[in-house]
Every structure is written in C-alpha cells, then in structure tokens.
Design a protein around this motif. Structure first.
Motif, mmCIF file in Angstrom:
data_model
loop_
_atom_site.group_PDB
_atom_site.id
_atom_site.type_symbol
_atom_site.label_atom_id
_atom_site.label_comp_id
_atom_site.label_asym_id
_atom_site.label_seq_id
_atom_site.Cartn_x
_atom_site.Cartn_y
_atom_site.Cartn_z
ATOM 1 N N TYR A 53 0.810 -1.212 0.000
ATOM 2 C CA TYR A 53 0.000 0.000 0.000
ATOM 3 C C TYR A 53 0.844 1.263 0.000
ATOM 4 O O TYR A 53 0.379 2.342 -0.396
ATOM 5 N N ARG A 54 2.103 1.169 0.422
ATOM 6 C CA ARG A 54 2.969 2.350 0.457
ATOM 7 C C ARG A 54 3.341 2.824 -0.942
ATOM 8 O O ARG A 54 3.777 3.965 -1.111
ATOM 9 N N GLU A 55 3.176 1.964 -1.933
ATOM 10 C CA GLU A 55 3.463 2.344 -3.310
ATOM 11 C C GLU A 55 2.185 2.646 -4.087
ATOM 12 O O GLU A 55 2.254 2.981 -5.277
ATOM 13 N N GLY A 56 1.027 2.479 -3.448
ATOM 14 C CA GLY A 56 -0.241 2.724 -4.120
ATOM 15 C C GLY A 56 -1.119 3.692 -3.358
ATOM 16 O O GLY A 56 -1.209 4.878 -3.698
ATOM 17 N N VAL A 57 -1.766 3.193 -2.300
ATOM 18 C CA VAL A 57 -2.705 4.004 -1.525
ATOM 19 C C VAL A 57 -2.011 5.210 -0.908
ATOM 20 O O VAL A 57 -2.529 6.335 -0.951
ATOM 21 N N SER A 58 -0.836 5.011 -0.336
ATOM 22 C CA SER A 58 -0.128 6.118 0.319
ATOM 23 C C SER A 58 0.255 7.207 -0.670
ATOM 24 O O SER A 58 0.140 8.405 -0.379
ATOM 25 N N VAL A 59 0.731 6.784 -1.852
ATOM 26 C CA VAL A 59 1.104 7.775 -2.870
ATOM 27 C C VAL A 59 -0.134 8.545 -3.329
ATOM 28 O O VAL A 59 -0.089 9.768 -3.523
ATOM 29 N N TRP A 60 -1.269 7.832 -3.498
ATOM 30 C CA TRP A 60 -2.504 8.522 -3.878
ATOM 31 C C TRP A 60 -2.924 9.521 -2.807
ATOM 32 O O TRP A 60 -3.338 10.636 -3.120
ATOM 33 N N TYR A 61 -2.812 9.133 -1.534
ATOM 34 C CA TYR A 61 -3.243 10.016 -0.446
ATOM 35 C C TYR A 61 -2.406 11.287 -0.426
ATOM 36 O O TYR A 61 -2.939 12.391 -0.241
ATOM 37 N N ARG A 62 -1.111 11.170 -0.607
ATOM 38 C CA ARG A 62 -0.260 12.358 -0.611
ATOM 39 C C ARG A 62 -0.548 13.229 -1.833
ATOM 40 O O ARG A 62 -0.501 14.457 -1.747
ATOM 41 N N SER A 63 -0.860 12.594 -2.964
ATOM 42 C CA SER A 63 -1.222 13.384 -4.144
ATOM 43 C C SER A 63 -2.576 14.059 -3.945
ATOM 44 O O SER A 63 -2.811 15.158 -4.455
ATOM 45 N N PHE A 64 -3.458 13.418 -3.184
ATOM 46 C CA PHE A 64 -4.756 14.006 -2.868
ATOM 47 C C PHE A 64 -4.581 15.258 -2.012
ATOM 48 O O PHE A 64 -5.206 16.294 -2.257
ATOM 49 N N LEU A 65 -3.714 15.191 -1.009
ATOM 50 C CA LEU A 65 -3.450 16.347 -0.156
ATOM 51 C C LEU A 65 -2.755 17.464 -0.928
ATOM 52 O O LEU A 65 -2.891 18.638 -0.571
ATOM 53 N N ALA A 66 -2.024 17.107 -1.984
ATOM 54 C CA ALA A 66 -1.339 18.098 -2.808
ATOM 55 C C ALA A 66 -2.243 18.624 -3.922
ATOM 56 O O ALA A 66 -1.782 19.381 -4.777
ATOM 57 N N PHE A 67 -3.521 18.222 -3.917
ATOM 58 C CA PHE A 67 -4.515 18.649 -4.900
ATOM 59 C C PHE A 67 -4.141 18.241 -6.329
ATOM 60 O O PHE A 67 -4.429 18.961 -7.284
ATOM 61 N N SER A 68 -3.504 17.075 -6.437
ATOM 62 C CA SER A 68 -3.218 16.502 -7.759
ATOM 63 C C SER A 68 -3.377 14.982 -7.688
ATOM 64 O O SER A 68 -2.429 14.234 -7.928
ATOM 65 N N PRO A 69 -4.582 14.492 -7.304
ATOM 66 C CA PRO A 69 -4.767 13.057 -7.082
ATOM 67 C C PRO A 69 -4.650 12.235 -8.358
ATOM 68 O O PRO A 69 -5.139 12.634 -9.415
ATOM 69 N N ASP A 70 -3.991 11.113 -8.232
ATOM 70 C CA ASP A 70 -3.853 10.161 -9.331
ATOM 71 C C ASP A 70 -4.853 9.035 -9.107
ATOM 72 O O ASP A 70 -4.614 8.120 -8.315
ATOM 73 N N ALA A 71 -5.998 9.089 -9.779
ATOM 74 C CA ALA A 71 -7.073 8.128 -9.554
ATOM 75 C C ALA A 71 -6.662 6.706 -9.895
ATOM 76 O O ALA A 71 -7.185 5.740 -9.335
ATOM 77 N N GLU A 72 -5.718 6.534 -10.813
ATOM 78 C CA GLU A 72 -5.314 5.193 -11.237
ATOM 79 C C GLU A 72 -4.666 4.406 -10.102
ATOM 80 O O GLU A 72 -4.741 3.179 -10.069
ATOM 81 N N LEU A 73 -4.029 5.105 -9.185
ATOM 82 C CA LEU A 73 -3.391 4.408 -8.062
ATOM 83 C C LEU A 73 -4.422 3.717 -7.177
ATOM 84 O O LEU A 73 -4.216 2.576 -6.746
ATOM 85 N N MET A 74 -5.532 4.384 -6.871
ATOM 86 C CA MET A 74 -6.582 3.765 -6.067
ATOM 87 C C MET A 74 -7.382 2.757 -6.879
ATOM 88 O O MET A 74 -7.860 1.759 -6.340
ATOM 89 N N ALA A 75 -7.552 3.000 -8.155
ATOM 90 C CA ALA A 75 -8.275 2.057 -9.006
ATOM 91 C C ALA A 75 -7.546 0.723 -9.093
ATOM 92 O O ALA A 75 -8.179 -0.332 -9.297
ATOM 93 N N ALA A 76 -6.220 0.742 -8.927
ATOM 94 C CA ALA A 76 -5.435 -0.484 -8.997
ATOM 95 C C ALA A 76 -5.305 -1.187 -7.649
ATOM 96 O O ALA A 76 -4.760 -2.294 -7.581
ATOM 97 N N ALA A 77 -5.793 -0.564 -6.572
ATOM 98 C CA ALA A 77 -5.694 -1.161 -5.233
ATOM 99 C C ALA A 77 -6.704 -2.292 -5.083
ATOM 100 O O ALA A 77 -7.732 -2.329 -5.775
#
Length: 242
Positions: free
Chosen positions: A156-180
C-alpha cells in the motif's frame, strides 16, 4: 468512474467535513457535545471507553505514519521494509483489536442499558455502523494483505499512500486507487462517508479539548449548615434568635 470515486468523492467529503463543522459550531453550539450517558451506567463505560479511545489514537497514528511518510524516508534512516512491515502489522493489530473490543462493549452497553438506548439517536446508529465498517475493513486489510497475502502481496505504500499524498497536494492520481485491492477501496470509501457524516454526529467532540479547565476558577460550595444568605455572620447554636 475512477475519477468520480477517487477525485470527486474525496474532495466532496472533505468540503462537507469542513463546512459542516463551521455550520454546526455557529448554529448548534449547545449540541456540540458527546451527550454523555455516564449517569445512566458507568461500569461498562469505564471498560469500553478507554479501550476504544486509546486504541483509536494508535489507529490514527498508524495511518498518519503509513500514509504520510514515504518509503524512501524510512529507507534513508535505515529502516528496512521487513522491519517496517512487522512494526506496522504488530502495532496495527494491537490498536485494531483494542478499538474493536472497546466498540463492541460500547455498542452492547448502548443496546442493553435501557436509558442509554433511549438516548441513542438515529444519527448515532448510522455513525456506529460506518465507524464499525471502517474499523473492520481496516483490520481485514491488515490481516489479509499483510499476513495471508490473499491474491498476491500488495504494498500500500506504493499505491494508496502515494494517492493520499497526491490528494493532499490537490493533484490526485485516480489510477493508483483504481489499482488497489477491493478491501482498500471499500475502506477508503467508507472512511470518506464517515468524514462527511462527522459534523452531524457526536464525533464533533474530538475538536473540543477542555483546555479551559486548567485556568478556570475553583467552584465555591456553600456549607449545608449555613442557611443564611448574604454577608450576615452565621448564627451559632448557642445564640438566641432575635
């Protein structure tokens, strides 16, 4: 659909969370409380409440570390993936079990103690349902994803965590959560729903730290034997009336 679930829904929940708290504080200050039921029953409360609250502190701390601290940072200070895995799983299970046991006790108390059940609102029941779902899904992800590794190991540190940090930076990568895995997706969606419900439940008390208790003046109690009011000297037992 991925953009809706992992971009629109998270930001919409965050907006409701923020605006809802402002509205609740401005228009329902008297309702900003846990609506404590300790007067009705305290034996089960003394057991379940510390388990739940201290366990929740561990759960929140684990999520903060797991989601906000990048893998490269822990590697830079010499913490291997193997060591991090054992600490995260061990600490997560201990905190999760404490939260689960405490919540079971509190729900049992609320359901079986008549006055407490009568004071339970519909929103309380909804809040408990979403909170229980979030905790149980989190426990399942920890056990299945880290111990049983069903469907292959997922980091999850290479998927969900990266998405969460991108979400807080207002540039979320939806593909990371879609692949979880589905368990992580459901856990995130339930958590978003809980955040949206938060301002309209008793959970608002989390933001009410009783700091004023430290500096407030002492409460002055009048003796029961002192029945005279004002500044008059109290009458002694051997003194005559009049």
């Amino acid at each position: 659909m991925d953009q809706f679930l992992w971009v629109v829904v998270p930001y919409l929940s965050l907006a409701v969370f923020a605006v809802g708290h402002v509205w609740r504080y401005r228009y329902d200050k008297f309702g900003w409380t846990t609506r404590s039921s300790q007067l009705y029953e305290d034996r089960l409360l003394r057991l379940g409440s510390p388990l739940f609250h201290f366990g929740m502190l561990g759960v929140v701390g684990g999520h903060v570390i797991g989601l906000l601290v990048p893998r490269s940072w822990t590697e830079a200070v010499g913490i291997s993936d193997h060591a991090y895995h054992y600490v995260a799983v061990g600490g997560g299970l201990v905190a999760g079990v404490a939260v689960t046991v405490g919540m079971v006790i509190l729900i049992y108390r609320r359901r079986t103690v008549g006055p407490v059940f009568s004071a339970t609102t519909a929103m309380d029941k909804v809040m408990y349902a979403f909170l229980a779902a979030a905790v149980l899904l989190g426990m399942w992800n920890t056990i299945a994803g880290s111990i049983f590794t069903l469907g292959g190991e997922y980091n999850y540190r290479e998927g969900v965590s990266v998405w969460y940090r991108s979400f807080l930076a207002f540039s979320p990568d939806a593909e990371l959560m879609a692949a979880a895995p589905l368990g992580f997706q459901l856990h995130a969606l339930v958590a978003f729903s809980l955040f949206a419900l938060w301002p309209f439940t008793r959970l608002v008390h989390v933001f009410s730290a009783p700091l004023g208790y430290v500096t407030r003046p002492y409460v002055v109690y009048r003796s029961r034997d002192d029945r005279q009011l004002g500044s008059h000297r109290p009458r002694r037992g051997w003194e005559k009336v009049g």
